[in-house]
Scaffold this motif. Structure first.
Motif, PDB file in Angstrom:
ATOM      1  N   ARG A  41       4.298   6.829  -6.905  1.00 32.25           N
ATOM      2  CA  ARG A  41       3.049   6.073  -6.740  1.00 32.25           C
ATOM      3  C   ARG A  41       1.949   6.973  -6.220  1.00 32.25           C
ATOM      4  O   ARG A  41       0.801   6.872  -6.632  1.00 32.25           O
ATOM      5  CB  ARG A  41       3.277   4.937  -5.734  1.00 32.25           C
TER       6      ARG A  41
ATOM      7  N   VAL B  78      -6.194  -3.249   3.584  1.00 33.11           N
ATOM      8  CA  VAL B  78      -5.376  -2.928   2.420  1.00 33.11           C
ATOM      9  C   VAL B  78      -4.154  -3.833   2.352  1.00 33.11           C
ATOM     10  O   VAL B  78      -3.762  -4.318   1.290  1.00 33.11           O
ATOM     11  CB  VAL B  78      -4.924  -1.453   2.457  1.00 33.11           C
ATOM     12  N   GLY B  79      -3.564  -4.079   3.509  1.00 28.96           N
ATOM     13  CA  GLY B  79      -2.349  -4.876   3.535  1.00 28.96           C
ATOM     14  C   GLY B  79      -2.594  -6.367   3.518  1.00 28.96           C
ATOM     15  O   GLY B  79      -1.667  -7.159   3.519  1.00 28.96           O
ATOM     16  N   THR B  81      -3.803  -8.123   5.893  1.00 24.38           N
ATOM     17  CA  THR B  81      -3.562  -8.785   7.184  1.00 24.38           C
ATOM     18  C   THR B  81      -4.717  -8.539   8.153  1.00 24.38           C
ATOM     19  O   THR B  81      -4.548  -8.594   9.357  1.00 24.38           O
ATOM     20  CB  THR B  81      -2.279  -8.234   7.838  1.00 24.38           C
TER      21      THR B  81
ATOM     22  N   PHE C 142       3.550   1.304   2.878  1.00 25.25           N
ATOM     23  CA  PHE C 142       2.858   0.220   3.563  1.00 25.25           C
ATOM     24  C   PHE C 142       2.664  -0.962   2.620  1.00 25.25           C
ATOM     25  O   PHE C 142       2.902  -2.116   2.969  1.00 25.25           O
ATOM     26  CB  PHE C 142       1.517   0.742   4.085  1.00 25.25           C
ATOM     27  N   ILE C 143       2.245  -0.656   1.393  1.00 24.88           N
ATOM     28  CA  ILE C 143       2.049  -1.720   0.411  1.00 24.88           C
ATOM     29  C   ILE C 143       3.381  -2.374   0.070  1.00 24.88           C
ATOM     30  O   ILE C 143       3.466  -3.601  -0.097  1.00 24.88           O
ATOM     31  CB  ILE C 143       1.362  -1.160  -0.850  1.00 24.88           C
ATOM     32  N   LEU C 144       4.444  -1.566   0.007  1.00 25.88           N
ATOM     33  CA  LEU C 144       5.762  -2.133  -0.265  1.00 25.88           C
ATOM     34  C   LEU C 144       6.175  -3.101   0.842  1.00 25.88           C
ATOM     35  O   LEU C 144       6.663  -4.206   0.570  1.00 25.88           O
ATOM     36  CB  LEU C 144       6.795  -1.002  -0.380  1.00 25.88           C
ATOM     37  N   MET C 145       5.936  -2.704   2.097  1.00 26.81           N
ATOM     38  CA  MET C 145       6.277  -3.586   3.219  1.00 26.81           C
ATOM     39  C   MET C 145       5.492  -4.884   3.128  1.00 26.81           C
ATOM     40  O   MET C 145       5.985  -5.963   3.442  1.00 26.81           O
ATOM     41  CB  MET C 145       5.977  -2.893   4.555  1.00 26.81           C
ATOM     42  N   LYS C 146       4.230  -4.742   2.717  1.00 29.79           N
ATOM     43  CA  LYS C 146       3.403  -5.938   2.595  1.00 29.79           C
ATOM     44  C   LYS C 146       3.967  -6.853   1.522  1.00 29.79           C
ATOM     45  O   LYS C 146       4.085  -8.067   1.718  1.00 29.79           O
ATOM     46  CB  LYS C 146       1.977  -5.522   2.242  1.00 29.79           C
ATOM     47  N   TRP C 150       7.316  -7.749   5.126  1.00 31.30           N
ATOM     48  CA  TRP C 150       7.910  -7.181   6.327  1.00 31.30           C
ATOM     49  C   TRP C 150       6.889  -6.591   7.276  1.00 31.30           C
ATOM     50  O   TRP C 150       7.269  -5.911   8.230  1.00 31.30           O
ATOM     51  CB  TRP C 150       8.907  -6.089   5.937  1.00 31.30           C
TER      52      TRP C 150
END
Lengths: 298, 438, 293
Positions: A41, B78-79, B81, C142-146, C150
């Motif tokens: 990625r 980005v997340g 949250t 980070f995006i995967l955790m989101k 998690w």
């Protein structure tokens, strides 16, 4: 009987492979999900223009082209090389010395523990501590220097001393930890080998050079490869103690990358720079492994 | 009797369900963040008052220090949250706005008929861009000279002299004289003495931090007092770091470091004052957000004095904060209610009573003054400049803030470390800065 | 002891003392600052002992002082949930250490001793991952955790390091390579399977390197900053090292809360120090290993 021995061996080969699968799969899963896929990625991101908040726009090789033309990038590379050259030789030699001291002082795990404490400090705190201790006007180190009659040194605020000072801070922090690994390796050298060498008449340094060092080769290879890799990625200390300055004397690669990613909103550009750093590290890493023949054990 | 009771059953049941419904109704939670932990108690009080008035909204306040604030805010955007409302800064608002992360408050302001004249003049407009609004002002700050009273007394500088400091880039006016008087060398000579030894200074007249493009606590009050301005206008991007008046100001400062009256670059710490708290500098320049620090964390009495009178008068750079709403908030209406309350005179005067910032509403300033006075601090030096005529100046609100800052930090490093000539370095840096906006 | 031997011990002693001094003096300074009032951090900086020793910093960090007094002492008045953060760090570090050492040891053994197709290529890939700058993987992870939901959970903080890190596998593989093959071959001839060899021979012999890796992993996880900062912001799961950030400067160009920071740091080091002292004995006790018997 002949046939059953062959069957026995072939059954073993199959069992071997099954076992290998069982042993490898957990770490392989972790590797794929948390390292390989994010890496892919990341590579994809490096071909885009992305500000983290919007969507990524594909721009092909533009990031790489711009990097090659960016004097800041080359400066960052140059500065980082300087850091590695200051840090690694001194840190490794000191670590070796400390490891030998640890081995010699078998009785005192207290002293061993004491030598490790710098490594227990969080990076951020170590950098702030360094700022306090090395301060030109009120730092205790300079008080000591003044007491000896010399002029105070501006460790982190002059272009000449800033980088060696950063290297010094990190050496102080990590030499104990590196020593620990070398020490573990020294543990693995059976004492009979050393005793045999002594009986044969080899003394101190010669024994060390001819017997201990070669037996330490896989561990030393590991230490050097990982330290160099870690060294190229220095960040926390610089971000806190000098912020890349004075001027750009300590503007290392990771600082360049982080600044572009989070403050410059150029995630694609930063990732492309990371990719170039990665390729550099792969090259250096494999060169090291090859030179030290770390795949073999003696 | 039973029939009457049965008639009541349905309405009672309905009442019951309503009651149960409101008992079990989830209050909407609004997440709010700020970076200055010193302001936490003040804003917690404001939140408590708000929640008392709005029982169906819950406000949680979280704090992250300045160093991590923006990085973690960005990653949380980005997340997905990110907090509903966050404290915003003029240096960052244009970036977030241009990336579509902020809710336009203009329609809400119009709908609820918010009166923006309750704020100090000029503050409200800073948060608008192209007809859109991204925040309502909540506080402001100015710059003053901070003096160590013990050193002042020892050096024989009078309060009257401090109150009427004059400055010009040619001979430094009375400001330079006072700095010299506060400076001391190893042999006990101050800077005015012919035997003064600039190579063996034990106490500097003033400690000034490393400058960036804003120079808020560094060059701003001096440069601005020559009539110079950073650019052509608050929202205009033609920088003037190559202007002769600016060059003269920086040259004067460099000259002072060479004379030993202002501490040289090599000796100041990277990001905070060390000499002044250590009693090795007689004075420094600092902003009103640091008043609490001087009250609690130095062990000598300080005085706050207005910035020197330059060729066109006294000047101070002023900055202000506001609260913005994140575009991804799931409760924009409730978030607006919170922002509206935060920007109200009531909330801001409450904050003022805690004596940690100067609230943006005119009415709150007196409260703050009184609160500081109760802590034994005379802070009129800051407020006089804020309420004076033409004495405050806002740094331009533009894009490319980070890059401009980088370029100028390196330029000043070069100049003050003696690695480059003032005029040439500033001209080159200015060209680089302006090239960013082409 | 002859004079010659005594003389040869002298440089050794000098070196050891010098090393201890350089290593420990800054640590002493941490302690000294932790017992100094913020008011006197700068004005009293030139003395070796604190000017007016005080316990107030420690009391502030542990939340034993009310916020008004805390502000007067130069703190921020924010309530610090020290023991919660300590618990979080201990929990996360322990679980990660246990799991990572276990799975990485298995993987490392496979790379060192088992033969399977693509073994060397795969190991090469692992090592390459070692060289990727951490930021590259930080944002995609980070995006995967989101996506997994998690974020702000213990799982999210632990996940990337739970099963392996290239470092751990590399580390153990090098140590396993260094083990004397004759032992394994003897056991093999005696009819033991690879699994039994691993469990009964390799693991006990490697106890020093396993212990070393465990300590390294624990401390690495304990001091990790960037990842727990962005993934574990919520107070419920915040780690101690991230929480210490409250003592850094709150405002641009502000001063750190030195007293609180140093007191907090001292308290934060204690668990890792204890761990090291306990495991330290384990690392030493394998001195009796002998590969030839």
């Amino acid at each position: 009987m002949h046939r059953s021995r062959i069957e026995y061996r072939e059954r073993y080969k199959l069992k071997d492979s099954l076992l290998a699968v069982g042993f490898v799969v957990p770490s392989l899963f972790g590797f794929l999900v948390f390292f390989a896929v994010p890496l892919l990625r990341g590579i994809a991101i490096s071909f885009t223009d992305w500000d983290l908040l919007g969507s990524a726009k594909y721009i092909g090789l533009d990031n790489y082209k711009n990097l090659f033309a960016d004097s800041e990038f080359w400066n960052a590379l140059f500065v980082t090389f300087q850091y590695v050259l200051w840090n690694i030789p001194i840190q490794t030699v000191l670590a070796m010395v400390i490891a030998l001291v640890m081995k010699a002082i078998k009785s005192s795990s207290l002293i061993r523990g004491a030598l490790i404490i710098p490594w227990l400090l969080p990076n951020v705190v170590a950098a702030l501590l360094a700022l306090a201790i090395l301060d030109p006007a009120i730092g205790i180190v300079n008080e000591g220097i003044k007491a000896l009659g010399f002029h105070p040194l501006n460790f982190l605020s002059t272009t000449q001393l800033a980088m060696p000072s950063i290297a010094g801070i990190n050496t102080w922090k990590f030499m104990g930890y590196t020593a620990l690994i070398i020490f573990a390796g020294l543990q693995g050298i059976p004492s009979e080998v050393e005793e045999a060498a002594l009986i044969d008449g080899a003394t101190g340094f010669t024994a060390f050079r001819k017997i201990t060092l070669p037996l330490l080769r896989p561990v030393l290879a590991f230490v050097l490869v990982t330290s160099v890799i870690g060294s190229f990625q220095v960040y926390d200390t610089v971000a806190i103690a000098t912020r890349g300055g004075p001027v750009n004397a300590t503007w290392v690669m990771n600082f360049f990358i982080f600044k572009n990613a989070f403050e410059g909103y150029r995630m694609g550009y930063a990732t492309a720079a990371s990719m170039l750093l990665f390729i550099l590290l792969v090259g250096i890493g494999f060169l090291q492994v090859r030179l030290m023949r770390a795949d073999e054990s003696d | 009797m039973l029939r009457q009771l049965r008639c009541l059953m349905v309405p009672l049941a309905m009442l019951g369900m309503l009651a149960a419904g409101s008992l079990f109704a989830e209050p909407v939670t609004i997440k709010y963040i700020l970076w200055d932990a010193n302001q936490l108690p003040a804003y917690q009080k404001v939140a408590d008052n708000f929640m008392a008035k709005n029982p169906d909204i819950k406000v949680t306040i979280d704090q992250a220090g300045w160093n991590d604030y923006w990085t973690s805010l960005q990653t949380s955007m980005v997340g997905g949250t990110a907090p509903d409302v966050f404290t915003d800064h003029l240096a960052k608002v244009t970036d977030f706005a241009s990336k579509g992360q902020l809710v336009d408050l203009a329609p809400y302001v119009k709908r609820d008929k918010i009166d923006t004249s309750i704020y100090l003049p000029g503050l409200a407009d800073l948060w608008t861009k192209d007809g859109k609004r991204y925040g309502l002002p909540k506080d402001w700050d100015t710059i003053a000279v901070v003096v160590n009273k013990d050193i002042q007394k020892e050096a024989g500088v009078t309060d009257a002299e401090l109150a009427n400091l004059t400055w010009n880039p040619k001979d430094g006016g009375t400001f330079q004289k006072v700095l010299a008087q506060l400076t001391l060398d190893k042999n006990g000579n101050n800077g005015l003495s012919p035997n003064f030894d600039p190579k063996n200074v034990v106490r500097y007249g003033m400690e000034i931090q490393h400058s960036d493009d804003r120079g808020q606590s560094q060059f701003s009050c001096l440069a601005l007092s020559t009539g110079w301005s950073y650019t052509d206008g608050t929202f205009k991007s033609n920088y003037h770091f190559d202007d002769p008046r600016f060059i003269q100001t920086i040259s004067w400062m460099l000259n002072m470091t060479q004379k030993g009256f202002i501490c040289p670059y090599e000796v100041t710490a990277l990001s905070n004052s060390t000499l002044f708290p250590a009693k090795k500098a007689g004075s420094t320049l600092d902003g009103s957000w640091m008043i609490g620090y001087y009250a609690n964390s130095v062990d000598f009495p300080v005085a706050f004095v207005q910035t020197p009178i330059g060729p066109v008068g006294r000047k101070s750079m002023t900055n202000g904060l506001a609260d913005s709403i994140w575009v991804g908030s799931k409760h924009k209406e409730e978030a607006w209610k919170w922002v509206k309350y935060l920007a109200s005179a009531e909330a801001e005067t409450t904050v003022g009573t805690f004596g940690v910032v100067f609230p943006a509403v005119k009415a709150g300033v007196d409260n703050a003054l009184a609160a500081y006075k109760a802590k034994n601090m005379n802070v009129t030096a800051f407020t006089d400049l804020a309420t004076g005529k033409n004495t405050t100046f806002v740094y331009p609100v533009l894009d490319n803030g980070v890059k401009v800052s980088e370029i100028m930090v390196q330029a000043f490093d070069t100049i003050f470390l003696g690695k480059g000539e003032v005029a040439a370095t500033l001209k080159a840096a200015n060209a680089k800065v302006n090239a960013l906006f082409k | 002891m002859t004079n010659a031997r005594r003389a040869s011990k002298l440089p050794f002693i000098i070196v050891t003392v010098a090393l201890l001094f350089v290593t420990l003096f800054p640590i002493y300074w941490v302690l000294r600052m932790s017992f100094t009032l913020n008011k006197q951090i700068y004005s009293g900086a030139a003395t070796l002992l604190p000017v007016q020793p005080t316990m107030s910093n420690y009391m502030r960090v542990l939340g034993l002082i009310d916020s008004v007094t805390a502000v007067k002492l130069g703190g921020s008045g924010q309530k610090i949930n020290f023991f919660r953060f300590l618990f979080n760090s201990v929990l996360v570090s322990t679980i990660v250490t246990f799991a990572q050492v276990l799975f990485s040891a298995a993987g490392a053994y496979a790379f060192a001793r088992l033969r399977f197709p693509g073994r060397n290529k795969l190991f090469g890939l692992y090592i390459s991952a070692l060289m990727v700058p951490s930021i590259v993987m930080m944002i995609p992870n980070f995006i995967l955790m989101k996506d997994l939901g998690w974020l702000n959970t213990y799982m999210g903080i632990m996940a990337p390091a739970l099963l392996m890190t290239p470092y751990a596998v590399f580390f153990l593989r090098q140590f396993f390579l260094g083990i004397n093959r004759e032992l394994e071959e003897a056991a093999y001839i005696d009819g033991a399977g690879k699994l039994k060899i691993f469990l009964k021979i390799i693991v006990p012999i490697s106890s020093s390197s396993l212990a070393t890796l465990a300590v390294i992993t624990f401390i690495g996880q304990w001091n990790d900053y960037m990842w727990p900062l962005i993934v574990g912001k919520d107070e419920k799961v915040r780690l101690l090292t991230v929480a210490l950030g409250v003592f850094r400067s709150q405002t641009p160009q502000g001063n750190p809360d030195w007293g609180g920071l140093m007191a907090g740091t001292t308290l934060a080091i204690i668990p890792t120090l204890i761990l090291f002292i306990i495991f330290g004995k384990k690392i030493v006790n394998s001195i009796n290993f002998s590969g030839f018997r």
